[in-house]
Design a protein around this motif. Structure first.
Motif, short mmCIF file in Angstrom:
data_model
loop_
_atom_site.label_atom_id
_atom_site.label_comp_id
_atom_site.label_asym_id
_atom_site.label_seq_id
_atom_site.Cartn_x
_atom_site.Cartn_y
_atom_site.Cartn_z
N ASP A 173 0.82 -1.21 0.00
CA ASP A 173 0.00 0.00 0.00
C ASP A 173 0.86 1.26 0.00
N THR A 174 2.07 1.18 0.58
CA THR A 174 3.00 2.30 0.50
C THR A 174 3.38 2.59 -0.95
N LEU A 175 3.66 1.54 -1.68
CA LEU A 175 4.00 1.69 -3.10
C LEU A 175 2.82 2.24 -3.89
N VAL A 176 1.64 1.70 -3.67
CA VAL A 176 0.47 2.16 -4.41
C VAL A 176 0.13 3.60 -4.03
N LEU A 177 0.38 3.97 -2.77
CA LEU A 177 0.17 5.36 -2.36
C LEU A 177 1.06 6.28 -3.18
N GLY A 178 2.34 5.91 -3.33
CA GLY A 178 3.23 6.73 -4.15
C GLY A 178 2.75 6.83 -5.58
N GLN A 179 2.31 5.72 -6.14
CA GLN A 179 1.81 5.72 -7.51
C GLN A 179 0.54 6.54 -7.65
N THR A 180 -0.28 6.52 -6.61
CA THR A 180 -1.53 7.29 -6.67
C THR A 180 -1.25 8.79 -6.68
N TYR A 181 -0.27 9.23 -5.89
CA TYR A 181 0.14 10.64 -5.96
C TYR A 181 0.54 11.00 -7.39
N LEU A 182 1.18 10.08 -8.08
CA LEU A 182 1.69 10.36 -9.42
C LEU A 182 0.61 10.27 -10.49
N GLN A 183 -0.56 9.73 -10.13
CA GLN A 183 -1.69 9.67 -11.07
C GLN A 183 -2.60 10.90 -10.95
N LEU A 184 -2.33 11.77 -9.97
CA LEU A 184 -3.11 12.99 -9.85
C LEU A 184 -2.88 13.88 -11.07
N ASP A 185 -3.76 14.80 -11.30
CA ASP A 185 -3.62 15.73 -12.42
C ASP A 185 -3.64 17.16 -11.88
N PRO A 186 -2.46 17.82 -11.78
CA PRO A 186 -1.14 17.35 -12.19
C PRO A 186 -0.55 16.38 -11.16
N PRO A 187 0.45 15.59 -11.56
CA PRO A 187 1.04 14.64 -10.63
C PRO A 187 1.70 15.34 -9.45
N ASP A 188 1.57 14.76 -8.25
CA ASP A 188 2.28 15.25 -7.07
C ASP A 188 3.58 14.46 -6.99
N MET A 189 4.60 14.95 -7.69
CA MET A 189 5.84 14.20 -7.81
C MET A 189 6.66 14.20 -6.53
N VAL A 190 6.53 15.23 -5.71
CA VAL A 190 7.30 15.30 -4.47
C VAL A 190 6.87 14.19 -3.51
N ASN A 191 5.57 14.07 -3.27
CA ASN A 191 5.08 13.00 -2.41
C ASN A 191 5.24 11.64 -3.08
N GLY A 192 5.03 11.58 -4.38
CA GLY A 192 5.16 10.33 -5.09
C GLY A 192 6.55 9.74 -4.95
N VAL A 193 7.57 10.57 -5.13
CA VAL A 193 8.95 10.10 -5.01
C VAL A 193 9.24 9.61 -3.59
N TRP A 194 8.71 10.29 -2.59
CA TRP A 194 8.96 9.86 -1.20
C TRP A 194 8.45 8.43 -0.97
N PHE A 195 7.21 8.16 -1.33
CA PHE A 195 6.64 6.86 -1.03
C PHE A 195 7.19 5.76 -1.94
N LEU A 196 7.58 6.10 -3.18
CA LEU A 196 8.28 5.12 -4.00
C LEU A 196 9.64 4.78 -3.37
N SER A 197 10.31 5.80 -2.84
CA SER A 197 11.60 5.57 -2.19
C SER A 197 11.44 4.71 -0.94
N ARG A 198 10.37 4.97 -0.19
CA ARG A 198 10.09 4.18 1.00
C ARG A 198 9.84 2.72 0.61
N ALA A 199 9.04 2.49 -0.41
CA ALA A 199 8.75 1.12 -0.85
C ALA A 199 10.01 0.45 -1.39
N TRP A 200 10.82 1.18 -2.12
CA TRP A 200 12.06 0.62 -2.67
C TRP A 200 12.96 0.07 -1.58
N ASN A 201 13.04 0.77 -0.47
CA ASN A 201 13.93 0.36 0.61
C ASN A 201 13.65 -1.05 1.12
#
Length: 440
Positions: A220-248
């Motif tokens: 759900d952390t990963l999907v949360l990051g992806q969901t930020y990036l699906q917004l219009d416009p994308p919220d890339m700042v929050n998206g990158v944080w949660f993708l980074s968290r999931a990557w770890n």
């Protein structure tokens, strides 16, 4: 058994591009039985023996059979709730549909039975995952059903016979999951990404930090990051944080997939990869963005485009995607310099089909256009295509050529004329010469 599953398709524009077991669940956590704690007396010896036979079975199927027999024979028994609870437990090990049925019967008897609500929501969500690719409509309905049960579960009050401490333990297990259910329903059924984000964040806030490092919360952390990036416009700042968290904390075989997406969005916002490793380190130690977290935006597209023109001695050597970027973003003067290198020239246009008719094909060529699912090239065909030759939406078109005709900067669009779709012809087998037989 907990497992990670990589989804292969983007079901809708609201669906995340990929998920780690996004809707595939591990086995449901064990919940305390919500049965009376006081001693219950069964006066009828036959009923008592049937009860003992039901609750002492060790094989789940045998226990289910004995419990069903007891409930049919003694529908008003004082231990009906206890037997139903055991029946749910037995069915949950081998028959999801009957588990839902037994849990539904429990709710008719005990409307606040948290275990029954949890299992129904859990299994509906699991079923939704199983039909996601083949039947999105059924997926949405199953998630709606799961969400309705999750909402009821969040509002559930403590049954009189359940101890306060036990009920708190149950809520600590069920409430984060219920918020996860509501998040997925918001994505796939309600198409409300902002609501999904709030539900995911609430879920993660309720969990101990260690629990967010593994499935299902890590998913759900990963999907949360992806969901930020699906917004219009994308919220890339929050998206990158949660993708980074999931990557770890993702399994090693999934790290490259997540990292590729993370780098794309970070560079799209920041312009380079500088600083991303520091963000990954911070995200490993905090579920949510820290107070000092920020990403400096890249130079403006206009600045970048004009700089490329100034630093490139031969503009005709630029890649097609770079020329398009300059045409869309540079000053009019610099855009015209690049346009002069392609105007009235014929070129192949590789990309993903966004829309297509017999007379016109709209294609996404750059990575940004592909990700946003927006055409940046429109090719008007020289002659209408046969129906069988019209490329499918979403396919990668090959052999599409056209002549540069015009362009616009807002919206960014290049118009081609005299389009042709060159279809490779299969070689025709030569017939053997007269008087010769083919060798075998």
């Amino acid at each position: 058994m907990k497992k990670f599953v990589l989804a292969s398709k983007l079901v809708t524009r609201f669906a995340p591009a990929f998920v780690l077991a996004g809707l595939c669940l591990a086995a449901a956590p064990t919940l305390l039985a919500q049965t009376p704690s006081d001693q219950i007396t069964i006066k009828d010896p036959a009923e008592f023996n049937a009860y003992q036979n039901a609750i002492t079975q060790t094989d789940p199927k045998a226990k289910a059979s004995a419990s069903e027999s007891f409930l049919q024979t003694y529908p008003q028994s004082v231990v009906k709730k206890a037997v139903l609870d055991g029946l749910i437990e037995a069915y949950s090990s081998f028959d999801p549909a009957k588990t839902v049925d037994a849990a539904t019967r429990m709710l008719q008897l005990d409307p606040n039975n948290l275990k029954a609500m949890y299992l129904i929501a859990f299994l509906k969500k699991q079923q939704a995952a199983q039909v996601a690719a083949s039947n999105p409509t059924q997926q949405a309905q199953l998630l709606d059903d799961a969400a309705a049960m999750a909402t009821k579960g969040l509002a559930a009050t403590k049954p009189a016979e359940v101890k306060d401490e036990d009920f708190k333990k149950q809520k600590a297990t069920t409430d984060p999951f219920f918020h996860s259910v509501l998040a997925y329903d918001a994505i796939y059924s309600k198409k409300d990404l902002k609501a999904a984000i709030e539900e995911f964040r609430t879920e993660l806030q309720m969990l101990p930090p260690e629990d967010t490092k593994k499935a299902p919360a890590l998913n759900d952390t990963l999907v949360l990051g992806q969901t930020y990036l699906q917004l219009d416009p994308p919220d890339m700042v929050n998206g990158v944080w949660f993708l980074s968290r999931a990557w770890n904390f993702a399994p090693d075989n999934y790290k490259p997939v997540i990292d590729k997406s993370n780098k794309y969005w970070y560079k799209r916002y920041h312009g380079t990869y500088d600083g991303l490793d520091d963000i990954k380190t911070k995200a490993a130690n905090s579920i949510f963005p820290t107070d000092d977290y920020k990403i400096a935006p890249a130079p403006t597209p206009t600045d970048t485009a004009n700089k490329v023109v100034a630093e490139t001695s031969d503009l005709s050597t630029l890649a097609l995607a770079d020329k398009e970027y300059i045409l869309a973003n540079a000053s009019k003067e610099n855009a015209e310099k690049v346009w002069a290198t392609v105007k009235d020239k014929t070129s192949e246009i590789p990309g993903t089909v966004i829309a297509a008719t017999a007379s016109q094909i709209q294609v996404a060529v750059t990575d940004d256009a592909k990700n946003d699912k927006k055409a940046d090239f429109t090719v008007n065909m020289k002659t209408p295509l046969a129906d069988k030759d019209v490329p499918a939406v979403g396919s990668d078109v090959k052999g599409l050529i056209g002549t540069f005709d015009s362009y616009t900067q807002s919206p960014a669009q290049i118009i081609m004329r005299d389009g042709e779709l060159q279809v490779a012809k299969k070689p025709v087998a030569k017939k053997p010469a007269a008087g010769h037989r083919p060798t075998h």
